[in-house]
Design a protein around this motif. Structure first.
Motif, PDB file in Angstrom:
ATOM      1  N   PRO A  69      12.497 -25.497  -2.912  1.00 26.29           N
ATOM      2  CA  PRO A  69      12.522 -24.617  -1.816  1.00 26.29           C
ATOM      3  C   PRO A  69      13.101 -23.055  -2.298  1.00 26.29           C
ATOM      4  O   PRO A  69      14.041 -23.142  -3.055  1.00 26.29           O
ATOM      5  CB  PRO A  69      13.354 -25.110  -0.837  1.00 26.29           C
ATOM      6  N   GLY A  70      12.594 -21.978  -1.603  1.00 22.04           N
ATOM      7  CA  GLY A  70      13.092 -20.822  -1.723  1.00 22.04           C
ATOM      8  C   GLY A  70      12.508 -20.107  -3.410  1.00 22.04           C
ATOM      9  O   GLY A  70      12.863 -19.070  -3.617  1.00 22.04           O
ATOM     10  N   PHE A  71      11.474 -20.809  -3.922  1.00 19.51           N
ATOM     11  CA  PHE A  71      10.843 -20.299  -5.171  1.00 19.51           C
ATOM     12  C   PHE A  71       9.796 -20.246  -4.933  1.00 19.51           C
ATOM     13  O   PHE A  71       8.736 -21.024  -4.363  1.00 19.51           O
ATOM     14  CB  PHE A  71      11.310 -21.570  -6.247  1.00 19.51           C
ATOM     15  N   ARG A  72       9.023 -19.130  -5.604  1.00 16.95           N
ATOM     16  CA  ARG A  72       7.466 -18.896  -5.735  1.00 16.95           C
ATOM     17  C   ARG A  72       7.204 -18.399  -6.829  1.00 16.95           C
ATOM     18  O   ARG A  72       8.087 -17.600  -7.525  1.00 16.95           O
ATOM     19  CB  ARG A  72       7.206 -18.111  -4.587  1.00 16.95           C
ATOM     20  N   PHE A  73       5.999 -18.224  -7.487  1.00 17.29           N
ATOM     21  CA  PHE A  73       5.592 -17.367  -8.704  1.00 17.29           C
ATOM     22  C   PHE A  73       4.342 -16.941  -8.558  1.00 17.29           C
ATOM     23  O   PHE A  73       3.359 -17.537  -7.836  1.00 17.29           O
ATOM     24  CB  PHE A  73       5.886 -18.157  -9.925  1.00 17.29           C
ATOM     25  N   HIS A 113      10.052 -15.439  -8.141  1.00 17.89           N
ATOM     26  CA  HIS A 113      10.833 -15.188  -7.082  1.00 17.89           C
ATOM     27  C   HIS A 113      11.557 -16.195  -6.490  1.00 17.89           C
ATOM     28  O   HIS A 113      11.133 -17.153  -6.415  1.00 17.89           O
ATOM     29  CB  HIS A 113       9.756 -14.447  -5.849  1.00 17.89           C
ATOM     30  N   LEU A 114      12.979 -15.924  -6.724  1.00 14.04           N
ATOM     31  CA  LEU A 114      13.832 -16.996  -5.938  1.00 14.04           C
ATOM     32  C   LEU A 114      14.863 -16.370  -5.054  1.00 14.04           C
ATOM     33  O   LEU A 114      15.458 -15.339  -5.217  1.00 14.04           O
ATOM     34  CB  LEU A 114      14.714 -17.473  -7.246  1.00 14.04           C
ATOM     35  N   ARG A 115      14.661 -17.009  -4.093  1.00 21.50           N
ATOM     36  CA  ARG A 115      15.611 -16.451  -2.863  1.00 21.50           C
ATOM     37  C   ARG A 115      16.925 -16.517  -3.303  1.00 21.50           C
ATOM     38  O   ARG A 115      17.573 -17.373  -3.821  1.00 21.50           O
ATOM     39  CB  ARG A 115      15.193 -16.983  -1.471  1.00 21.50           C
ATOM     40  N   LYS A 116      17.975 -15.641  -2.409  1.00 18.70           N
ATOM     41  CA  LYS A 116      19.348 -15.709  -3.074  1.00 18.70           C
ATOM     42  C   LYS A 116      19.889 -16.828  -2.645  1.00 18.70           C
ATOM     43  O   LYS A 116      19.679 -17.487  -1.587  1.00 18.70           O
ATOM     44  CB  LYS A 116      20.082 -14.423  -2.009  1.00 18.70           C
ATOM     45  N   GLY A 117      20.814 -17.316  -3.504  1.00 14.07           N
ATOM     46  CA  GLY A 117      21.341 -18.474  -3.491  1.00 14.07           C
ATOM     47  C   GLY A 117      20.818 -19.864  -3.915  1.00 14.07           C
ATOM     48  O   GLY A 117      21.189 -20.956  -3.767  1.00 14.07           O
ATOM     49  N   CYS A 118      19.435 -19.659  -4.212  1.00 15.02           N
ATOM     50  CA  CYS A 118      18.716 -21.007  -4.360  1.00 15.02           C
ATOM     51  C   CYS A 118      18.517 -21.272  -5.721  1.00 15.02           C
ATOM     52  O   CYS A 118      18.745 -20.620  -6.760  1.00 15.02           O
ATOM     53  CB  CYS A 118      16.978 -20.753  -3.902  1.00 15.02           C
ATOM     54  N   ARG A 119      18.449 -22.589  -5.968  1.00 13.93           N
ATOM     55  CA  ARG A 119      18.468 -23.127  -7.204  1.00 13.93           C
ATOM     56  C   ARG A 119      17.064 -23.562  -7.913  1.00 13.93           C
ATOM     57  O   ARG A 119      16.286 -23.954  -7.052  1.00 13.93           O
ATOM     58  CB  ARG A 119      19.301 -24.281  -7.215  1.00 13.93           C
ATOM     59  N   PHE A 120      16.908 -23.499  -9.187  1.00 17.53           N
ATOM     60  CA  PHE A 120      16.013 -23.978  -9.767  1.00 17.53           C
ATOM     61  C   PHE A 120      16.183 -25.548 -10.100  1.00 17.53           C
ATOM     62  O   PHE A 120      17.398 -25.850 -10.065  1.00 17.53           O
ATOM     63  CB  PHE A 120      15.500 -23.574 -11.320  1.00 17.53           C
ATOM     64  N   ASP A 171      24.001 -12.983  -3.263  1.00 18.64           N
ATOM     65  CA  ASP A 171      23.894 -11.582  -2.546  1.00 18.64           C
ATOM     66  C   ASP A 171      22.527 -10.995  -2.321  1.00 18.64           C
ATOM     67  O   ASP A 171      22.412  -9.948  -1.665  1.00 18.64           O
ATOM     68  CB  ASP A 171      24.894 -10.805  -2.976  1.00 18.64           C
ATOM     69  N   GLU A 172      21.748 -11.392  -3.216  1.00 19.76           N
ATOM     70  CA  GLU A 172      20.195 -10.762  -3.317  1.00 19.76           C
ATOM     71  C   GLU A 172      19.107 -11.650  -3.905  1.00 19.76           C
ATOM     72  O   GLU A 172      19.643 -12.490  -4.781  1.00 19.76           O
ATOM     73  CB  GLU A 172      20.568  -9.749  -4.233  1.00 19.76           C
ATOM     74  N   ASP A 173      18.197 -11.550  -3.462  1.00 27.79           N
ATOM     75  CA  ASP A 173      16.840 -12.313  -3.960  1.00 27.79           C
ATOM     76  C   ASP A 173      16.847 -11.679  -5.585  1.00 27.79           C
ATOM     77  O   ASP A 173      17.085 -10.688  -5.920  1.00 27.79           O
ATOM     78  CB  ASP A 173      15.599 -12.011  -3.206  1.00 27.79           C
TER      79      ASP A 173
END
Ligand SMILES: [Zn+2]
Length: 210
Positions: free
Chosen positions: A113-117, A133-140, A186-188
């Motif tokens: 979740p929060g990841f796209r490419f 693109h990884l939304r702020k605070g999200c993990r791979f 704090d930032e994508d």
């Protein structure tokens, strides 16, 4: 502020000699757009290559290589903002000219979740070229690398077991590295990566596939 993480000297020399894979070259040029130090190192490498004292005959260089290199390491022009469909991508102006036409490309999802490419066109390359693109605070998910991966942070930052990368930072990962990166809170985070090995990246593909 100048980036803190840079390519190794051998990569910059390969670039100066025109020997980098096209995908790797674009990632490295993205770093050069941020990094005054590495622009100077490339200029020095190019000057060494054409210095007759170095016993390297200038005619051995590919035609136009030096002028091409110097034009790339000079300040880049300000183009229009890059769009992808209706979306304007929050990418630094310094890398806009290096990216292909993005509007016709399709974002792909992932199990994370929060990841796209986006898969970027990279003709004549042996490596996949990806805009991530990884939304702020999200993990791979935790993963390893089955070939060489070169990445450059375009916006925001990433943190993993090995440290923190911020805008402009360049990182090369080999097959022995296993990590679980997370976007800073704090930032994508946006990054561009070249990934060698194509479909042999089964670990990556399992969450790159739609
Ligand atoms: Zn650098």
């Amino acid at each position: 502020m100048n980036p803190a993480h840079h390519p190794e000297e051998a990569r910059l020399m390969s670039y100066a000699l025109g020997r980098l894979d096209p995908s790797f070259r674009l990632v490295l040029e993205s770093h050069l757009a941020f990094c005054e130090v590495c622009r100077a190192r490339v200029s020095e490498s190019a000057a060494q290559v054409v210095d007759p004292v170095q016993d390297v005959p200038p005619q051995s260089l590919p035609e136009g290589l030096l002028s091409s290199l110097l034009s790339k390491v000079r300040a880049l022009p300000a183009p229009a903002a890059p769009h992808c469909g209706r979306e304007t991508l929050p990418l630094p102006a310094s890398v806009w000219p290096l990216l292909p036409e993005l509007a016709s490309l399709r974002w792909q999802g992932a199990l994370s979740p929060g990841f796209r490419f986006l898969r970027l066109p990279s003709p004549h390359s042996n490596a996949e070229l990806l805009l991530l693109h990884l939304r702020k605070g999200c993990r791979f998910p935790k993963h390893g690398h089955l070939g060489v991966e070169q990445s450059m942070i375009l916006c925001g930052g990433l943190q993993d077991e090995f440290g923190t990368l911020e805008a402009g930072d360049y990182e090369e990962s080999s097959t022995d590295k296993v990590h679980r990166p997370m976007a800073l809170p704090d930032e994508d985070c946006w990054l561009i990566s070249s990934v060698e090995g194509g479909v042999r990246f089964s670990g990556w593909r399992s969450w790159f596939q739609v």
